[in-house]
Design an enzyme around this catalytic site. Structure first.
Site, PDB file in Angstrom:
ATOM      1  N   THR A 116       0.754  -1.133  -0.063  1.00 50.23           N
ATOM      2  CA  THR A 116      -0.084  -0.036   0.056  1.00 50.23           C
ATOM      3  C   THR A 116       0.910   1.219  -0.044  1.00 50.23           C
ATOM      4  O   THR A 116       0.827   2.198  -0.799  1.00 50.23           O
ATOM      5  CB  THR A 116      -0.665  -0.103   1.362  1.00 50.23           C
ATOM      6  OG1 THR A 116      -1.534  -1.160   1.348  1.00 50.23           O
ATOM      7  CG2 THR A 116      -1.996   1.417   0.977  1.00 50.23           C
ATOM      8  N   TYR A 124     -13.026  -2.931  -1.549  1.00 53.93           N
ATOM      9  CA  TYR A 124     -14.226  -2.154  -2.151  1.00 53.93           C
ATOM     10  C   TYR A 124     -15.119  -3.275  -2.262  1.00 53.93           C
ATOM     11  O   TYR A 124     -16.320  -2.811  -1.974  1.00 53.93           O
ATOM     12  CB  TYR A 124     -13.807  -1.566  -3.478  1.00 53.93           C
ATOM     13  CG  TYR A 124     -14.835  -0.885  -4.286  1.00 53.93           C
ATOM     14  CD1 TYR A 124     -15.290   0.163  -3.782  1.00 53.93           C
ATOM     15  CD2 TYR A 124     -15.568  -1.568  -5.361  1.00 53.93           C
ATOM     16  CE1 TYR A 124     -16.434   0.988  -4.589  1.00 53.93           C
ATOM     17  CE2 TYR A 124     -16.647  -0.845  -6.060  1.00 53.93           C
ATOM     18  CZ  TYR A 124     -17.170   0.420  -5.323  1.00 53.93           C
ATOM     19  OH  TYR A 124     -18.132   1.058  -5.851  1.00 53.93           O
ATOM     20  N   TYR A 158      -2.676  -9.879   4.928  1.00 55.95           N
ATOM     21  CA  TYR A 158      -2.769  -8.455   5.446  1.00 55.95           C
ATOM     22  C   TYR A 158      -4.168  -7.686   5.624  1.00 55.95           C
ATOM     23  O   TYR A 158      -5.176  -7.677   4.884  1.00 55.95           O
ATOM     24  CB  TYR A 158      -2.078  -7.501   4.542  1.00 55.95           C
ATOM     25  CG  TYR A 158      -1.778  -6.159   4.579  1.00 55.95           C
ATOM     26  CD1 TYR A 158      -2.154  -5.585   5.834  1.00 55.95           C
ATOM     27  CD2 TYR A 158      -1.664  -5.192   3.634  1.00 55.95           C
ATOM     28  CE1 TYR A 158      -1.930  -4.204   5.877  1.00 55.95           C
ATOM     29  CE2 TYR A 158      -1.454  -3.838   3.770  1.00 55.95           C
ATOM     30  CZ  TYR A 158      -1.601  -3.370   5.119  1.00 55.95           C
ATOM     31  OH  TYR A 158      -1.456  -1.880   5.101  1.00 55.95           O
ATOM     32  N   ARG A 203      -8.613   0.952   5.556  1.00 56.43           N
ATOM     33  CA  ARG A 203      -8.218   1.203   3.900  1.00 56.43           C
ATOM     34  C   ARG A 203      -9.202   0.280   2.772  1.00 56.43           C
ATOM     35  O   ARG A 203      -9.634   0.760   1.990  1.00 56.43           O
ATOM     36  CB  ARG A 203      -6.641   0.755   3.650  1.00 56.43           C
ATOM     37  CG  ARG A 203      -5.657   1.539   4.454  1.00 56.43           C
ATOM     38  CD  ARG A 203      -5.462   2.994   3.819  1.00 56.43           C
ATOM     39  NE  ARG A 203      -5.059   2.944   2.320  1.00 56.43           N
ATOM     40  CZ  ARG A 203      -4.031   3.965   1.950  1.00 56.43           C
ATOM     41  NH1 ARG A 203      -3.297   4.660   2.937  1.00 56.43           N
ATOM     42  NH2 ARG A 203      -3.925   4.004   0.674  1.00 56.43           N
ATOM     43  N   LYS A 226      -0.156  -9.789   8.756  1.00 61.28           N
ATOM     44  CA  LYS A 226       0.199  -8.252   9.048  1.00 61.28           C
ATOM     45  C   LYS A 226      -1.300  -7.744   9.493  1.00 61.28           C
ATOM     46  O   LYS A 226      -2.180  -7.590   8.649  1.00 61.28           O
ATOM     47  CB  LYS A 226       0.594  -7.388   7.823  1.00 61.28           C
ATOM     48  CG  LYS A 226       0.808  -6.212   8.190  1.00 61.28           C
ATOM     49  CD  LYS A 226       1.365  -5.165   6.867  1.00 61.28           C
ATOM     50  CE  LYS A 226       1.430  -3.737   7.335  1.00 61.28           C
ATOM     51  NZ  LYS A 226       1.747  -3.005   5.985  1.00 61.28           N
ATOM     52  N   ILE A 232       5.525  -4.400  10.266  1.00 62.66           N
ATOM     53  CA  ILE A 232       5.761  -3.867   8.887  1.00 62.66           C
ATOM     54  C   ILE A 232       5.274  -2.409   8.887  1.00 62.66           C
ATOM     55  O   ILE A 232       4.159  -2.126   8.923  1.00 62.66           O
ATOM     56  CB  ILE A 232       5.016  -4.717   7.952  1.00 62.66           C
ATOM     57  CG1 ILE A 232       5.473  -6.407   7.852  1.00 62.66           C
ATOM     58  CG2 ILE A 232       5.156  -4.288   6.338  1.00 62.66           C
ATOM     59  CD1 ILE A 232       4.648  -7.206   7.148  1.00 62.66           C
TER      60      ILE A 232
END
Length: 292
Positions: free
Chosen positions: A44, A107, A133, A138, A161, A203
């Site tokens: 990202t 989305y 992840y 987000r 993560k 991370i």
């Protein structure tokens, strides 16, 4: 390789918006000399959403080339299209990456069963180690501990993560998985507490500009020297927060240019440069962190 301070590396660009290889080389050398455990290339923070499929592959391969075996590289390979995520993953087989970081589909907001089938399909397509992840802020999609536990049974899904910022998730996940499943923080603000509760590292976005400090923080945590770790983290806390005063990686690119790590802080639209009103916030955080 999957512990300590791993940087979610920015992708430097020139004034025309092309990848700036000289700045990429400088960033990689900075992390090698700082002792960063590994680089996540084109996650990202590396602007995966606005790089073409070809550019994505090229940046990862260039990162591997410039790293030259001196620091491990993890490829960002996530997508909200399972077929594209598989294609990206297979692109890096036999490339030298040590694994792939795959974000939850954004989305389209799949169900937990959809998440399970998505990551299972990716894992079954490759022998490369897969790191899940989870970043609900987000993606609009939250992978629950029960789904993580199901996926942890797949041989090459080795860790996660976890960037929800919800520290209770650590014990929830740990109660459902085997001890060899890797738990890494994806949230700099709560990373030290995450490690105190059993995580192996972070991370990190902050590591882009405070690499040595993040390495030291992770080392202190692993040695259970938490008094020293919290003192260091307090100095970095303004920075952890300031780097998200606008959408990532706007602020961290500005900061990297400010301290001379990259030539330009250019981003691809729809991302725009750091607002003038926010620049003083980031600059003050750099000063408080001892980086200016």
């Amino acid at each position: 390789m999957f512990a300590g301070s791993i940087v979610a590396l920015i992708t430097p660009m020139d004034i025309k918006g092309s990848i700036c290889c000289s700045s990429l080389r400088k960033l990689i050398n900075y992390h090698i000399s700082s002792g960063t455990s590994a680089i996540v290339s084109v996650g990202t923070t590396g602007e995966s959403a606005t790089l073409s499929h070809e550019e994505h592959g090229n940046v990862v391969m260039k990162t591997l080339e410039l790293a030259n075996g001196k620091i491990s590289v993890i490829a960002g390979t996530g997508s909200n299209d399972t077929a594209e995520a598989i294609s990206l993953t297979k692109r890096f087989e036999d490339s030298g990456v040590i694994g792939c970081l795959s974000v939850t589909p954004y989305y389209n907001r799949p169900t937990q069963e959809g998440l399970y089938r998505h990551f299972k399909a990716i894992a079954n397509s490759t022998d490369l180690p897969q790191i899940l992840y989870n970043v609900p802020s987000r993606t609009g999609c939250d992978m629950l501990p029960e789904t993580i536990a199901r996926l942890a049974k797949i041989k090459n899904i080795i860790g996660i993560k976890e960037a929800s910022g919800n520290l209770s998730r650590i014990s929830q996940i740990n109660n459902l998985i085997s001890s060899d499943f890797i738990l890494m923080s994806g949230d700099d603000i709560t990373a030290l507490d995450f490690m105190r509760l059993g995580g192996t590292g972070v991370i990190s976005v902050t590591a882009n500009i405070a690499a040595k400090e993040m390495v030291q923080l992770c080392q202190l945590a692993s040695q259970k020297k938490f008094t020293q770790a919290y003192k260091l983290n307090q100095r970095l806390m303004y920075l952890h927060k300031a780097l998200f005063c606008e959408s990532n990686p706007i602020a961290v690119k500005w900061a990297a240019k400010k301290i001379g790590l990259i030539k330009n802080d250019n981003l691809r639209l729809p991302m725009t440069e750091l607002a003038l009103s926010k620049q003083s916030i980031v600059e003050q955080a750099l000063i408080k962190a001892g980086l200016q």
